[in-house]
Write an enzyme that holds these catalytic residues in place. Structure first.
Site, PDB file in Angstrom:
ATOM      1  N   ASP A  88       1.013  -1.411   0.050  1.00 17.47           N
ATOM      2  CA  ASP A  88       0.047   0.048  -0.497  1.00 17.47           C
ATOM      3  C   ASP A  88       1.176   1.693  -0.034  1.00 17.47           C
ATOM      4  OD1 ASP A  88      -2.677  -0.676   0.199  1.00 17.47           O
ATOM      5  OD2 ASP A  88      -2.628  -1.133   1.860  1.00 17.47           O
ATOM      6  N   LYS A 118      -0.447  -0.272  -4.132  1.00 15.99           N
ATOM      7  CA  LYS A 118      -2.089   0.283  -3.650  1.00 15.99           C
ATOM      8  C   LYS A 118      -2.343   0.657  -3.508  1.00 15.99           C
ATOM      9  CE  LYS A 118      -5.022  -1.743  -1.071  1.00 15.99           C
ATOM     10  NZ  LYS A 118      -5.650  -0.806  -0.506  1.00 15.99           N
ATOM     11  N   GLU A 120      -5.296   4.697  -2.987  1.00 18.21           N
ATOM     12  CA  GLU A 120      -6.931   4.279  -3.204  1.00 18.21           C
ATOM     13  C   GLU A 120      -7.715   5.234  -4.024  1.00 18.21           C
ATOM     14  OE1 GLU A 120      -8.131   4.656   0.798  1.00 18.21           O
ATOM     15  OE2 GLU A 120      -7.318   2.823   1.875  1.00 18.21           O
ATOM     16  N   GLU A 187     -14.275  -1.975  -1.797  1.00 13.51           N
ATOM     17  CA  GLU A 187     -14.613  -2.396  -0.203  1.00 13.51           C
ATOM     18  C   GLU A 187     -15.573  -1.810   0.346  1.00 13.51           C
ATOM     19  OE1 GLU A 187     -11.896  -1.438   4.543  1.00 13.51           O
ATOM     20  OE2 GLU A 187     -11.194  -1.173   1.911  1.00 13.51           O
TER      21      GLU A 187
END
Length: 274
Positions: A88, A118, A120, A187
């Site tokens: 992340d 990764k 967001e 998610e």
């Protein structure tokens, strides 16, 4: 690790090719010993910024730093021979600009040996995803409930209940897929919306609190192992209940030490006979 060993590990391209095929098995990992245990059974191991809450007792992931992610990324990579390893990008390390995102993502890949990062975000991060992928950094996207946005989202809650929310999440998913991400975590999204997204985009979806129709699933490993007794998210199935076992072992150890039963003779070093 040998070059031959490296070739056997799953790549981001191999994960992407699983769209619509064999389900992708993913779990989080933060340490070498756990990575070694999970690696034979998983296609992808995520060094998630959830490490802040799981290992450091933080209330959110916002305070996790780049150095923390690199340290845990290195540890996990040392324990992996099979799975694709993704790390992340933590809060504040990529939102400022696509150039900032590249510098920090490149540092993570260089210093950990991971296979990709990764991040967001939805439509607002599509340009950054395209910038990174064009420069050799594989990106896994993350839409729906985004823990790094907890302070503006009003807490951790499922999304997609209203038409406006559903439309925004669908738009985010399409934008990240079209920007070149190899996979997409969905998610905390109501099942019908996650199902629609999976059908609509050409890259694999990895669900967590989303839909069984996703191309893969991920859970925080410590949740799945039952290491936390105080809270269990609705979307978590506990495949073990290790928390009480660890507590019982600690209690037995303490009892033996206090009673003088440990260490016994077989646990000590005796002089060698001459």
């Amino acid at each position: 690790m040998s070059a031959q060993g490296e070739q056997k590990r799953l790549t981001t391209k191999a994960i992407q090719a699983r769209k619509g095929g064999e389900r992708i098995v993913c779990l989080t990992a933060y340490t070498t010993p756990i990575a070694r245990l999970l690696d034979p059974h998983c296609d992808l191991l995520l060094v998630g910024d959830s490490v802040g809450m799981v290992l450091y007792g933080m209330e959110t992931t916002v305070a996790v730093t780049l150095d923390m992610m690199i340290a845990h990324g290195r540890a996990v990579r040392r324990g992996v021979a099979h799975a694709c390893v993704i790390v992340d990008l933590p809060f504040g390390s990529y939102q400022e600009s696509k150039e900032q995102a590249f510098r920090n993502a490149a540092r993570i890949m260089q210093e950990t040996g991971c296979d990709g990062v990764k991040l967001e975000g939805g439509q607002e991060m599509a340009e950054t995803v395209a910038f990174l992928t064009a420069r050799g950094i594989p990106v896994c996207g993350h839409v729906g409930l985004m823990p790094q946005m907890v302070n503006t989202a009003g807490g951790f809650r499922a999304l997609g209940h209203t038409d406006e929310e559903a439309a925004r999440i669908r738009g985010d998913a399409v934008a990240i897929a079209e920007a070149g991400a190899f996979a997409l975590v969905v998610e905390g999204t109501v099942e019908p919306v996650a199902r629609e997204i999976t059908a609509a985009i050409t890259i694999p979806t990895i669900g967590i609190g989303a839909s069984a129709a996703c191309d893969g699933q991920i859970l925080v490993s410590d949740d799945m192992f039952g290491l936390f007794s105080e809270f269990q998210p609705r979307f978590v199935k506990r495949f073990a209940n290790l928390g009480p076992l660890i507590a019982d072992a600690a209690r037995s150890y303490a009892d033996d030490v206090r009673a003088g039963r440990f260490p016994a003779k077989e646990h000590t070093f005796q002089p060698r006979r001459q």
